[in-house]
Design an enzyme around this catalytic site. Structure first.
Site, PDB file in Angstrom:
ATOM      1  N   CYS A  19       0.827  -1.202   0.000  1.00 34.99           N
ATOM      2  CA  CYS A  19       0.000   0.000   0.000  1.00 34.99           C
ATOM      3  C   CYS A  19       0.861   1.252   0.000  1.00 34.99           C
ATOM      4  CB  CYS A  19      -0.897  -0.040   1.239  1.00 34.99           C
ATOM      5  SG  CYS A  19      -1.760   1.472   1.645  1.00 34.99           S
ATOM      6  N   GLY A  53      -3.905  -3.775   8.650  1.00 34.99           N
ATOM      7  CA  GLY A  53      -3.322  -3.634   7.325  1.00 34.99           C
ATOM      8  C   GLY A  53      -3.502  -2.226   6.785  1.00 34.99           C
ATOM      9  N   CYS A  54      -3.449  -2.079   5.484  1.00 35.95           N
ATOM     10  CA  CYS A  54      -3.575  -0.772   4.844  1.00 35.95           C
ATOM     11  C   CYS A  54      -4.878  -0.091   5.245  1.00 35.95           C
ATOM     12  CB  CYS A  54      -3.529  -0.934   3.327  1.00 35.95           C
ATOM     13  SG  CYS A  54      -3.697   0.616   2.410  1.00 35.95           S
ATOM     14  N   PHE A  55      -4.799   1.132   5.766  1.00 39.55           N
ATOM     15  CA  PHE A  55      -6.016   1.772   6.271  1.00 39.55           C
ATOM     16  C   PHE A  55      -6.986   2.189   5.182  1.00 39.55           C
ATOM     17  CE2 PHE A  55      -3.107   5.701   7.330  1.00 39.55           C
ATOM     18  CZ  PHE A  55      -2.823   5.889   5.979  1.00 39.55           C
ATOM     19  N   TRP A  56      -6.567   2.191   3.925  1.00 41.79           N
ATOM     20  CA  TRP A  56      -7.508   2.509   2.848  1.00 41.79           C
ATOM     21  C   TRP A  56      -8.641   1.484   2.807  1.00 41.79           C
ATOM     22  CZ3 TRP A  56      -3.207   3.104  -1.411  1.00 41.79           C
ATOM     23  CH2 TRP A  56      -2.466   4.270  -1.159  1.00 41.79           C
TER      24      TRP A  56
END
Length: 224
Positions: A19, A53-56
């Site tokens: 990410c 994990g990826c905050f998106w």
């Protein structure tokens, strides 16, 4: 800029990178006038803080739930003050990418938030989620009181005993200390950057699956 002619190729390529590597110089140049973070009034509302994990992706899941009033992407779990995305994504802090979820307890419970959290990432991989690896992507539930701590630990015990996952859960359960909101261009990133190769190849399939599995819990605007 990424042209449409090479997007299919990049979509495949971005399945294998993190990410943190999916953001190019153009997006770093976004200003406050380019991006408007829409936040509802959260005064008096409780919040839960999760890292998965990826905050998106994590942000996109929670913001679709009925009863969730606002989701803020940011950093938590470390001791550094005012961390930046550049520092966190490079693993130069002890922080993890996290989200702060403000919710109406009359519409959704903390237990339900915890259940969604564990169902939308792999809590058995240490310091990794799919193509994203490093301690900044570790799985954590930040509890704010003894009741939340017990609830989370009991639920982890239940999942392990039920054999929900092939491997044992390695999610950290630790006290909440401080949450640092991420830079403005990260807020609501999934919705505002639909053509981002990482969003298209990694995040979108996950969010679509979430919408199918949690149709009965979605806000009306996300029901298709």
């Amino acid at each position: 800029m990424v042209t449409k002619s090479i997007l299919p190729f990049l979509s495949i390529l971005f399945c294998f990178i993190a990410c943190s590597e999916a953001t190019n110089a153009d997006r770093f140049q976004l200003t406050a006038s380019d991006v408007q973070v829409q936040q509802e009034d959260t005064a008096g509302l409780p919040s839960g803080v999760f890292a998965g994990g990826c905050f998106w992706c994590t942000e996109a899941y929670f913001e679709r739930l009925q009863g969730v009033k606002a989701v803020i992407s940011g950093y938590s779990g470390g001791s550094q003050k005012e961390p930046t995305y550049k520092q966190v994504s490079a693993g130069k802090t002890d922080h993890a990418e996290a989200v702060q979820v403000y919710y109406d307890p009359q519409q959704i419970t903390y237990q339900e938030l915890v259940e969604v959290f564990f169902a939308t990432h792999d809590p058995t991989t240490l310091n990794r989620q799919g193509p994203d690896y490093g301690k900044q992507y570790r799985s954590i539930v930040f509890y704010k009181n003894a009741k939340e701590k017990k609830l989370v630990e009991d639920y982890i015990g239940h999942l392990n005993e039920a054999g929900t996952y092939k491997n044992k859960i390695v999610t950290y359960v630790q006290p909440f200390k401080e949450f640092w909101p991420a830079e403005e261009y990260h807020q609501d990133y999934y919705r505002r950057n639909p053509q981002d190769p990482y969003v298209m190849s990694v995040a979108k399939p996950k969010v679509r699956k979430f919408e199918d599995n949690y149709r009965d819990k979605l806000k009306p605007e996300y029901i298709k």
